[in-house]
Design a protein around this motif. Structure first.
Motif, mmCIF file in Angstrom:
data_model
loop_
_atom_site.group_PDB
_atom_site.id
_atom_site.type_symbol
_atom_site.label_atom_id
_atom_site.label_comp_id
_atom_site.label_asym_id
_atom_site.label_seq_id
_atom_site.Cartn_x
_atom_site.Cartn_y
_atom_site.Cartn_z
ATOM 1 N N MET A 1 -13.698 -84.844 15.838
ATOM 2 C CA MET A 1 -13.779 -83.606 15.088
ATOM 3 C C MET A 1 -12.445 -83.273 14.424
ATOM 4 O O MET A 1 -12.386 -82.971 13.250
ATOM 5 C CB MET A 1 -14.243 -82.485 16.011
ATOM 6 C CG MET A 1 -14.277 -81.139 15.354
ATOM 7 S SD MET A 1 -15.636 -81.003 14.204
ATOM 8 C CE MET A 1 -15.665 -79.265 13.982
ATOM 9 N N ALA A 2 -11.353 -83.355 15.186
ATOM 10 C CA ALA A 2 -10.038 -83.016 14.644
ATOM 11 C C ALA A 2 -9.678 -83.931 13.481
ATOM 12 O O ALA A 2 -9.121 -83.477 12.483
ATOM 13 C CB ALA A 2 -8.982 -83.087 15.731
ATOM 14 N N ASP A 3 -10.004 -85.221 13.610
ATOM 15 C CA ASP A 3 -9.706 -86.156 12.524
ATOM 16 C C ASP A 3 -10.461 -85.802 11.253
ATOM 17 O O ASP A 3 -9.910 -85.887 10.156
ATOM 18 C CB ASP A 3 -10.027 -87.594 12.929
ATOM 19 C CG ASP A 3 -8.929 -88.217 13.772
ATOM 20 O OD1 ASP A 3 -7.831 -87.632 13.845
ATOM 21 O OD2 ASP A 3 -9.173 -89.290 14.347
ATOM 22 N N SER A 4 -11.723 -85.401 11.375
ATOM 23 C CA SER A 4 -12.495 -85.072 10.182
ATOM 24 C C SER A 4 -11.958 -83.804 9.508
ATOM 25 O O SER A 4 -11.939 -83.722 8.277
ATOM 26 C CB SER A 4 -13.984 -84.938 10.498
ATOM 27 O OG SER A 4 -14.205 -83.858 11.376
ATOM 28 N N ILE A 5 -11.508 -82.847 10.283
ATOM 29 C CA ILE A 5 -10.899 -81.636 9.722
ATOM 30 C C ILE A 5 -9.609 -82.007 9.007
ATOM 31 O O ILE A 5 -9.361 -81.571 7.883
ATOM 32 C CB ILE A 5 -10.633 -80.585 10.827
ATOM 33 C CG1 ILE A 5 -11.952 -80.039 11.358
ATOM 34 C CG2 ILE A 5 -9.752 -79.461 10.303
ATOM 35 C CD1 ILE A 5 -11.816 -79.199 12.603
ATOM 36 N N LEU A 6 -8.800 -82.816 9.650
ATOM 37 C CA LEU A 6 -7.538 -83.257 9.066
ATOM 38 C C LEU A 6 -7.785 -84.013 7.764
ATOM 39 O O LEU A 6 -7.155 -83.737 6.745
ATOM 40 C CB LEU A 6 -6.782 -84.130 10.067
ATOM 41 C CG LEU A 6 -5.403 -84.611 9.684
ATOM 42 C CD1 LEU A 6 -4.469 -83.445 9.416
ATOM 43 C CD2 LEU A 6 -4.839 -85.499 10.782
ATOM 44 N N GLU A 7 -8.731 -84.945 7.779
ATOM 45 C CA GLU A 7 -9.053 -85.709 6.569
ATOM 46 C C GLU A 7 -9.516 -84.798 5.435
ATOM 47 O O GLU A 7 -9.116 -84.979 4.282
ATOM 48 C CB GLU A 7 -10.137 -86.743 6.863
ATOM 49 C CG GLU A 7 -9.649 -87.945 7.621
ATOM 50 C CD GLU A 7 -10.760 -88.954 7.830
ATOM 51 O OE1 GLU A 7 -11.072 -89.679 6.871
ATOM 52 O OE2 GLU A 7 -11.321 -88.985 8.945
ATOM 53 N N SER A 8 -10.356 -83.837 5.744
ATOM 54 C CA SER A 8 -10.862 -82.921 4.716
ATOM 55 C C SER A 8 -9.737 -82.105 4.096
ATOM 56 O O SER A 8 -9.651 -81.973 2.872
ATOM 57 C CB SER A 8 -11.897 -81.963 5.300
ATOM 58 O OG SER A 8 -13.061 -82.650 5.635
ATOM 59 N N ARG A 9 -8.867 -81.582 4.909
ATOM 60 C CA ARG A 9 -7.790 -80.736 4.389
ATOM 61 C C ARG A 9 -6.780 -81.538 3.581
ATOM 62 O O ARG A 9 -6.256 -81.056 2.579
ATOM 63 C CB ARG A 9 -7.142 -79.966 5.528
ATOM 64 C CG ARG A 9 -8.150 -78.948 6.062
ATOM 65 C CD ARG A 9 -7.616 -78.053 7.096
ATOM 66 N NE ARG A 9 -8.680 -77.104 7.472
ATOM 67 C CZ ARG A 9 -8.706 -76.459 8.596
ATOM 68 N NH1 ARG A 9 -7.728 -76.601 9.464
ATOM 69 N NH2 ARG A 9 -9.693 -75.637 8.867
ATOM 70 N N VAL A 10 -6.526 -82.765 3.996
ATOM 71 C CA VAL A 10 -5.639 -83.639 3.234
ATOM 72 C C VAL A 10 -6.296 -84.011 1.904
ATOM 73 O O VAL A 10 -5.640 -84.032 0.856
ATOM 74 C CB VAL A 10 -5.267 -84.889 4.066
ATOM 75 C CG1 VAL A 10 -4.599 -85.948 3.223
ATOM 76 C CG2 VAL A 10 -4.364 -84.498 5.233
ATOM 77 N N ALA A 11 -7.599 -84.279 1.931
ATOM 78 C CA ALA A 11 -8.325 -84.610 0.695
ATOM 79 C C ALA A 11 -8.272 -83.447 -0.290
ATOM 80 O O ALA A 11 -8.089 -83.651 -1.498
ATOM 81 C CB ALA A 11 -9.775 -84.977 1.017
ATOM 82 N N TYR A 12 -8.402 -82.223 0.212
ATOM 83 C CA TYR A 12 -8.331 -81.060 -0.678
ATOM 84 C C TYR A 12 -6.926 -80.865 -1.243
ATOM 85 O O TYR A 12 -6.760 -80.401 -2.370
ATOM 86 C CB TYR A 12 -8.823 -79.794 0.029
ATOM 87 C CG TYR A 12 -10.324 -79.774 0.194
ATOM 88 C CD1 TYR A 12 -11.157 -79.889 -0.915
ATOM 89 C CD2 TYR A 12 -10.903 -79.665 1.447
ATOM 90 C CE1 TYR A 12 -12.534 -79.877 -0.777
ATOM 91 C CE2 TYR A 12 -12.286 -79.665 1.592
ATOM 92 C CZ TYR A 12 -13.092 -79.770 0.480
ATOM 93 O OH TYR A 12 -14.461 -79.771 0.623
#
Length: 101
Positions: A1-12
């Motif tokens: 879960m934490a990785d997907s949040i991190l990936e999303s915020r970096v992508a944005y």
């Protein structure tokens, strides 16, 4: 879960950086596509923060895409990625702090 949040915020973070720079140069996505050799739909997806228009997966561009976009946007790669790195560091620290609470 934490990785997907991190990936999303970096992508944005990457999405915003590319979009703001393109717009500051007065370029359309089509013009950026022609200047960079990167497909317009790839640019559109990258600027949305998603890997494609049908997916909710975070954008994760290939290195050659980043290099071509930086060149077409007249930015050193380091400047293109600096806000991305800053967001990554911030979110990583925030997530680490949350996991210790």
């Amino acid at each position: 879960m934490a990785d997907s949040i991190l990936e999303s915020r970096v992508a944005y973070a990457m999405a915003g950086t590319v979009r703001r720079r393109r717009e500051s140069l007065g370029m359309t996505q089509e013009q950026l596509s022609l200047a960079s050799g990167v497909n317009r739909s790839t640019i559109q997806d990258l600027e949305s923060g998603h890997s494609d228009h049908k997916s909710e997966r975070p954008a994760n561009p290939r290195m050659m895409t980043i290099l071509r976009l930086a060149d077409a946007l007249d930015l050193p790669v380091s400047e293109l990625l600096e806000p991305v790195q800053e967001r990554y560091d911030f979110e990583k620290a925030r997530l680490a702090e949350e996991s210790t609470q």
